[in-house]
Scaffold this motif. Structure first.
Motif, PDB file in Angstrom:
ATOM      1  N   ARG A  14     -69.746 -99.144  26.871  1.00  0.00           N
ATOM      2  CA  ARG A  14     -69.444 -99.183  25.447  1.00  0.00           C
ATOM      3  C   ARG A  14     -69.174-100.619  25.018  1.00  0.00           C
ATOM      4  N   THR A  15     -69.688-100.996  23.874  1.00  0.00           N
ATOM      5  CA  THR A  15     -69.510-102.365  23.380  1.00  0.00           C
ATOM      6  C   THR A  15     -68.269-102.515  22.531  1.00  0.00           C
ATOM      7  N   GLY A  16     -67.713-101.406  22.073  1.00  0.00           N
ATOM      8  CA  GLY A  16     -66.585-101.487  21.149  1.00  0.00           C
ATOM      9  C   GLY A  16     -67.028-101.541  19.700  1.00  0.00           C
ATOM     10  N   ASN A  17     -68.303-101.751  19.464  1.00  0.00           N
ATOM     11  CA  ASN A  17     -68.853-101.766  18.107  1.00  0.00           C
ATOM     12  C   ASN A  17     -69.370-100.359  17.809  1.00  0.00           C
ATOM     13  N   PRO A  18     -68.765 -99.627  16.878  1.00  0.00           N
ATOM     14  CA  PRO A  18     -69.181 -98.225  16.663  1.00  0.00           C
ATOM     15  C   PRO A  18     -70.631 -98.094  16.203  1.00  0.00           C
ATOM     16  N   VAL A  19     -71.124 -99.071  15.437  1.00  0.00           N
ATOM     17  CA  VAL A  19     -72.522 -98.990  14.967  1.00  0.00           C
ATOM     18  C   VAL A  19     -73.478 -99.127  16.149  1.00  0.00           C
ATOM     19  N   VAL A  20     -73.222-100.145  17.020  1.00  0.00           N
ATOM     20  CA  VAL A  20     -74.083-100.361  18.197  1.00  0.00           C
ATOM     21  C   VAL A  20     -74.013 -99.168  19.138  1.00  0.00           C
ATOM     22  N   ASP A  21     -72.775 -98.669  19.408  1.00  0.00           N
ATOM     23  CA  ASP A  21     -72.626 -97.552  20.347  1.00  0.00           C
ATOM     24  C   ASP A  21     -73.299 -96.293  19.815  1.00  0.00           C
ATOM     25  N   ALA A  22     -73.194 -96.039  18.502  1.00  0.00           N
ATOM     26  CA  ALA A  22     -73.824 -94.836  17.930  1.00  0.00           C
ATOM     27  C   ALA A  22     -75.342 -94.917  18.065  1.00  0.00           C
ATOM     28  N   CYS A  23     -75.903 -96.085  17.773  1.00  0.00           N
ATOM     29  CA  CYS A  23     -77.369 -96.246  17.905  1.00  0.00           C
ATOM     30  C   CYS A  23     -77.794 -96.109  19.369  1.00  0.00           C
ATOM     31  N   GLN A  24     -76.991 -96.709  20.299  1.00  0.00           N
ATOM     32  CA  GLN A  24     -77.310 -96.605  21.738  1.00  0.00           C
ATOM     33  C   GLN A  24     -77.295 -95.142  22.181  1.00  0.00           C
ATOM     34  N   ASP A  25     -76.272 -94.364  21.707  1.00  0.00           N
ATOM     35  CA  ASP A  25     -76.185 -92.951  22.084  1.00  0.00           C
ATOM     36  C   ASP A  25     -77.394 -92.177  21.579  1.00  0.00           C
ATOM     37  N   ALA A  26     -77.838 -92.490  20.347  1.00  0.00           N
ATOM     38  CA  ALA A  26     -78.987 -91.768  19.776  1.00  0.00           C
ATOM     39  C   ALA A  26     -80.252 -92.035  20.596  1.00  0.00           C
ATOM     40  N   LEU A  27     -80.502 -93.317  20.939  1.00  0.00           N
ATOM     41  CA  LEU A  27     -81.697 -93.644  21.730  1.00  0.00           C
ATOM     42  C   LEU A  27     -81.608 -93.033  23.127  1.00  0.00           C
ATOM     43  N   SER A  28     -80.412 -93.100  23.762  1.00  0.00           N
ATOM     44  CA  SER A  28     -80.249 -92.546  25.115  1.00  0.00           C
ATOM     45  C   SER A  28     -80.478 -91.038  25.103  1.00  0.00           C
ATOM     46  N   LYS A  29     -80.008 -90.354  24.041  1.00  0.00           N
ATOM     47  CA  LYS A  29     -80.188 -88.903  23.959  1.00  0.00           C
ATOM     48  C   LYS A  29     -81.673 -88.551  23.866  1.00  0.00           C
ATOM     49  N   VAL A  30     -82.428 -89.254  23.018  1.00  0.00           N
ATOM     50  CA  VAL A  30     -83.876 -88.984  22.896  1.00  0.00           C
ATOM     51  C   VAL A  30     -84.570 -89.246  24.224  1.00  0.00           C
ATOM     52  N   THR A  31     -84.216 -90.372  24.898  1.00  0.00           N
ATOM     53  CA  THR A  31     -84.851 -90.716  26.185  1.00  0.00           C
ATOM     54  C   THR A  31     -84.516 -89.677  27.244  1.00  0.00           C
ATOM     55  N   ARG A  32     -83.250 -89.215  27.245  1.00  0.00           N
ATOM     56  CA  ARG A  32     -82.819 -88.242  28.255  1.00  0.00           C
ATOM     57  C   ARG A  32     -83.516 -86.902  28.050  1.00  0.00           C
ATOM     58  N   GLU A  33     -83.734 -86.488  26.807  1.00  0.00           N
ATOM     59  CA  GLU A  33     -84.334 -85.184  26.521  1.00  0.00           C
ATOM     60  C   GLU A  33     -85.857 -85.219  26.552  1.00  0.00           C
ATOM     61  N   GLY A  34     -86.446 -86.423  26.482  1.00  0.00           N
ATOM     62  CA  GLY A  34     -87.897 -86.534  26.407  1.00  0.00           C
ATOM     63  C   GLY A  34     -88.514 -87.061  27.695  1.00  0.00           C
ATOM     64  N   THR A  35     -89.749 -87.529  27.556  1.00  0.00           N
ATOM     65  CA  THR A  35     -90.519 -88.032  28.703  1.00  0.00           C
ATOM     66  C   THR A  35     -91.289 -89.268  28.283  1.00  0.00           C
ATOM     67  N   ILE A  36     -91.208 -90.333  29.096  1.00  0.00           N
ATOM     68  CA  ILE A  36     -92.033 -91.536  28.900  1.00  0.00           C
ATOM     69  C   ILE A  36     -92.745 -91.805  30.223  1.00  0.00           C
ATOM     70  N   ASN A  37     -94.024 -91.462  30.303  1.00  0.00           N
ATOM     71  CA  ASN A  37     -94.794 -91.624  31.536  1.00  0.00           C
ATOM     72  C   ASN A  37     -96.005 -92.518  31.301  1.00  0.00           C
ATOM     73  N   PHE A  38     -96.496 -93.113  32.398  1.00  0.00           N
ATOM     74  CA  PHE A  38     -97.708 -93.932  32.370  1.00  0.00           C
ATOM     75  C   PHE A  38     -98.678 -93.403  33.430  1.00  0.00           C
ATOM     76  N   LYS A  39     -99.937 -93.732  33.258  1.00  0.00           N
ATOM     77  CA  LYS A  39    -100.904 -93.419  34.294  1.00  0.00           C
ATOM     78  C   LYS A  39    -100.581 -94.233  35.541  1.00  0.00           C
ATOM     79  N   ARG A  40    -100.861 -93.677  36.708  1.00  0.00           N
ATOM     80  CA  ARG A  40    -100.441 -94.288  37.978  1.00  0.00           C
ATOM     81  C   ARG A  40    -100.967 -95.713  38.096  1.00  0.00           C
ATOM     82  N   ALA A  41    -100.030 -96.634  38.484  1.00  0.00           N
ATOM     83  CA  ALA A  41    -100.340 -98.062  38.706  1.00  0.00           C
ATOM     84  C   ALA A  41    -100.972 -98.688  37.473  1.00  0.00           C
ATOM     85  N   SER A  42    -100.617 -98.182  36.252  1.00  0.00           N
ATOM     86  CA  SER A  42    -101.227 -98.671  35.018  1.00  0.00           C
ATOM     87  C   SER A  42    -100.145 -98.772  33.960  1.00  0.00           C
ATOM     88  N   PHE A  43    -100.447 -99.524  32.871  1.00  0.00           N
ATOM     89  CA  PHE A  43     -99.526 -99.588  31.750  1.00  0.00           C
ATOM     90  C   PHE A  43    -100.060 -98.785  30.572  1.00  0.00           C
TER      91      PHE A  43
END
Length: 767
Positions: free
Chosen positions: A637-666
């Motif tokens: 936690r940074t202590g900044n409520p705006v930064v922490d709230a935005c970080q929580d929102a992005l972490s929640k989407v990343t945790r619930e979703g999927t970000i994959n790439f083709k093998r050995a590729s970008f």
């Protein structure tokens, strides 16, 4: 009574003033409404460059277009907008340049941009790139708008690549001539030089070709290089001009000490004196003649210190140094010597090591003459190769020692690389060869030739390179087949996209035709209303004239009644005008509502198709082996409520979703698009914050390759988020390679957790 005309005049003055004020207010409202609606139409048709101003319902079109057909399209879009009467087209087309060149020069604390850019939006995108990569530098933009650029996406990709490299230079210049990329300058430090070299040696942005590369390492003064040989270790340190010289010096060190550990502590730097490489090689060769010692080059002077096995060897080394490339580098230092004492050695070992273009002779010989004979035997057998003499004097050899050495040299001469070692009466030969016959016949041949002089042990294998050739051919065939399948898939995708584009264009034409039809119908209605209003006004004027003629003969008290009648008629006319305007607005609102309804229905159908496709993909993934989803690292936690709230929102989407790439590729897996779209929405909910995109890999492959892969995967996520509506100035892509693993790399599950994308939210200006 007679009529007083002044009463008429003073009664009309307030009426005229009120009418004029009403006309001015209504005109401003009409102009603002037309300007807003026309700009929306232009933006939807990709004509955002156009600027429009209104005088009443008359439009003036200005701006500079990137295509000769766009001014006409823009004028047609304006005139087709409901309510516009005429259009004065003052738009111009950008001039075409044959040599579309863009350059950036960094000097001191400023960067000067010159050349051409294709659009104003491209100018803003480039400014955002510099602000993200070089926030503390002053940017002087002298670029001009022009036509003639390569495809915009590829060109902007080349500019983005150029900005990243310029951030690693202390001073330098980058030119982009159409698709040809040139770079020149001095790196900030050795690390920055390595990053630039790695980027230029890797995959260039799509559509961009490297034309010229004259990036120099940082300047060093004094220019110092050193080498130290002690025991089984050779340490090379200091500055070298570049990678070719570094490799050459490492090879030279391996030749003088084949069994030693070579430690590389050299860094690239500019400022090497002329003849540096030859002088450094001469010092390494001299170290090979010493039992131990140190060598140093400092600008145009050299120093050699060490210990030789004998006084004659020390004198010989001094003469060789004086006759070598070190003549141009005044040499100091002390070469000591010690006379070896002949002692009995057990076990008594003499060996020959064949590696590359060098042969190292080591171990023991009973006398100086015998040692000279052994070296001469190796020199005769391996003509054209360097023979390094590391033989010492010692007693204890067995009978037949010389004959066994001849057998060893003859066997080693038939190998590509190898080792022949005589330990007491035991002769062991090992190595690799390109010949199957040598592998099969050499053991018996060595045994027959050695006879009873020594016991033999021969171990010879085929060169792995020969096996690798066949494997490489098969790999190339498979790669070609994969490329063919990929090209076919890309062709099918392109066909589908072309079909979709044609369908979209047809729908747009239908909507444009409907809009024109409605505009013509509204125009006819306006004309009918105007005619009816004119007729009513004519009839009213005639009636008013007759009434005025009659009223002129009446008394003054009838004047008041006449004035009241005029006021009532004026109010009625205003009411009718207001009702007609309201009907027009209601019709326009109904048309817009119907159009929005059609769009909502289209979006709903597309959403249903997307959900069906997602369900199909989910079913396919359930059939495959389950791989753990990489966890999202919890950020402190940074202590900044705006930064922490935005970080929580992005972490929640990343945790619930999927970000994959083709093998050995970008290349992003299409399954990731839903998660990335949600991430774009979450990032835009906190528009004043910076989002860092971190790319991580497992430890499979080399660290350099993993670093490049993590950089490109982070860039791929950044590019997608920009296309999804996130401002490029708020995104920073960073690759960490395999340096921040969160799980073991010994299992497939652990490696899957290490391959991840993470997001870090920061305030602007934080690092």
């Amino acid at each position: 009574m007679k009529c007083n005309p002044w009463r008429w005049f003073w009664g009309l003055v307030p009426v005229l003033m009120l009418g004029w004020i009403a006309i001015l207010g209504e005109r401003e409202r009409i102009e603002a409404d037309l300007t807003s609606r026309v700009r929306i139409v232009l933006e939807r048709q990709g004509l955002g460059w156009a600027d429009v101003a209104f005088e009443g319902r008359d439009a003036v079109l200005r701006g500079r277009a990137t295509d000769p057909t766009e001014p006409g399209r823009a004028a047609a879009a304006v005139i087709d907008t409901l309510g516009v009467r005429v259009v004065s087209n003052e738009a111009r087309v950008l001039s075409v340049v044959d040599n579309f060149e863009w350059s950036a020069v960094r000097k001191g604390s400023a960067v000067r941009l010159s050349g051409f850019v294709p659009t104003e939006q491209a100018k803003r995108d480039i400014a955002a790139m510099f602000k993200a990569s070089l926030p503390r530098l002053e940017i002087e933009d002298r670029t001009e708008l022009a036509r003639g650029s390569p495809p915009l996406e590829a060109w902007l990709g080349g500019v983005g690549f150029a900005v990243k490299q310029l951030a690693l230079l202390k001073e330098g210049r980058i030119d982009l001539q159409k698709s040809d990329f040139s770079i020149d300058g001095e790196a900030i430090d050795a690390r920055s030089y390595g990053v630039v070299r790695s980027a230029l040696a890797g995959r260039m942005p799509q559509g961009i070709r490297l034309k010229s590369d004259t990036v120099r390492p940082p300047l060093a003064s004094p220019y110092v290089w050193s080498a130290r040989r002690q025991g089984k270790e050779v340490v090379l340190a200091g500055h070298v001009p570049g990678e070719p010289v570094r490799k050459d010096l490492m090879d030279a060190a391996r030749r003088i000490a084949a069994d030693a550990k070579i430690v590389d502590r050299m860094e690239p730097a500019s400022g090497a004196p002329e003849g540096f490489a030859s002088a450094a090689n001469a010092l390494i060769l001299a170290l090979g003649r010493l039992e131990e010692g140190t060598a140093e080059l400092r600008d145009r002077t050299s120093r050699l210190d060490g210990t030789a096995e004998s006084e004659s060897r020390a004198d010989e080394i001094k003469r060789e140094v004086g006759a070598s490339a070190l003549r141009a580098f005044p040499t100091s230092g002390e070469i000591r010597h010690r006379e070896p004492t002949i002692r009995t050695v057990s076990p008594y070992v003499t060996s020959f090591v064949l590696s590359g273009d060098a042969v190292v002779v080591s171990g023991y010989a009973p006398t100086n003459d015998e040692r000279t004979a052994v070296v001469a035997l190796a020199t005769s057998a391996f003509r054209g190769r360097t023979v390094l003499n590391q033989v010492q004097i010692g007693a204890g050899q067995h009978d037949g020692w010389s004959s066994c050495l001849e057998t060893a040299v003859d066997a080693l001469r038939r190998l590509k690389t190898g080792r022949a070692e005589l330990t007491g009466r035991s002769l062991r030969v090992s190595g690799v060869t390109d010949s199957d016959q040598t592998v099969a016949g050499l053991p018996d041949e060595v045994r027959r030739r050695a006879g009873s002089n020594c016991d033999t042990d021969v171990s010879v294998a085929l060169d792995p390179a020969a096996v690798a050739v066949a494997q490489a051919a098969e790999a190339e065939r498979q790669a070609a087949e994969e490329a063919r399948r990929r090209a076919e898939a890309e062709r099918q995708t392109a066909d589908a996209q072309r079909t979709e584009a044609e369908r979209t264009a047809a729908e747009a034409r239908r909507r444009d035709e409907e809009a024109r039809r409605l505009a013509e119908e509204q125009k006819r209605r306006d004309e009918q209303i105007a005619r009816e209003r004119q007729e009513a006004e004519r009839q009213r004027a005639e009636a008013e004239q007759r009434r005025r003629d009659e009223e002129a003969r009446r008394l003054a008290d009838e004047q008041k009644r006449r004035d009241e009648q005029v006021a009532r008629e004026r109010q009625e006319a205003e009411r009718q005008r207001a009702e007609a305007e309201q009907r027009r607005r209601d019709e326009e609102a109904r048309r817009l509502a119907e159009e929005q309804k059609r769009r909502d229905e289209q979006i709903a159908r597309e959403s249903q198709r997307a959900e069906a496709e997602q369900r199909r993909r989910d079913q396919e993934r359930q059939k495959q082996a389950a791989v753990p989803t990489p966890p999202v690292t919890e950020r402190p936690r940074t202590g900044n409520p705006v930064v922490d709230a935005c970080q929580d929102a992005l972490s929640k989407v990343t945790r619930e979703g999927t970000i994959n790439f083709k093998r050995a590729s970008f290349d992003l897996d299409p399954d990731s698009f839903t998660t990335l779209n949600r991430l774009a929405i979450a990032a835009n909910d906190c528009p004043d914050l910076i989002v860092e995109i971190e790319g991580h890999t497992d430890s499979e492959g080399t660290p350099e390759r993993n670093q490049r892969l993590s950089n490109r995967r982070a860039d791929a996520v950044k590019d997608y988020l920009v296309k999804a509506g996130v401002s490029v100035s708020r995104l920073i892509a960073i690759g960490y390679g395999q340096s921040r693993n969160i799980a073991t790399n010994d299992t497939a599950a652990g490696r899957a957790q290490n391959r991840r994308i993470e997001f870090v939210v920061k305030m602007r200006g934080d690092r």
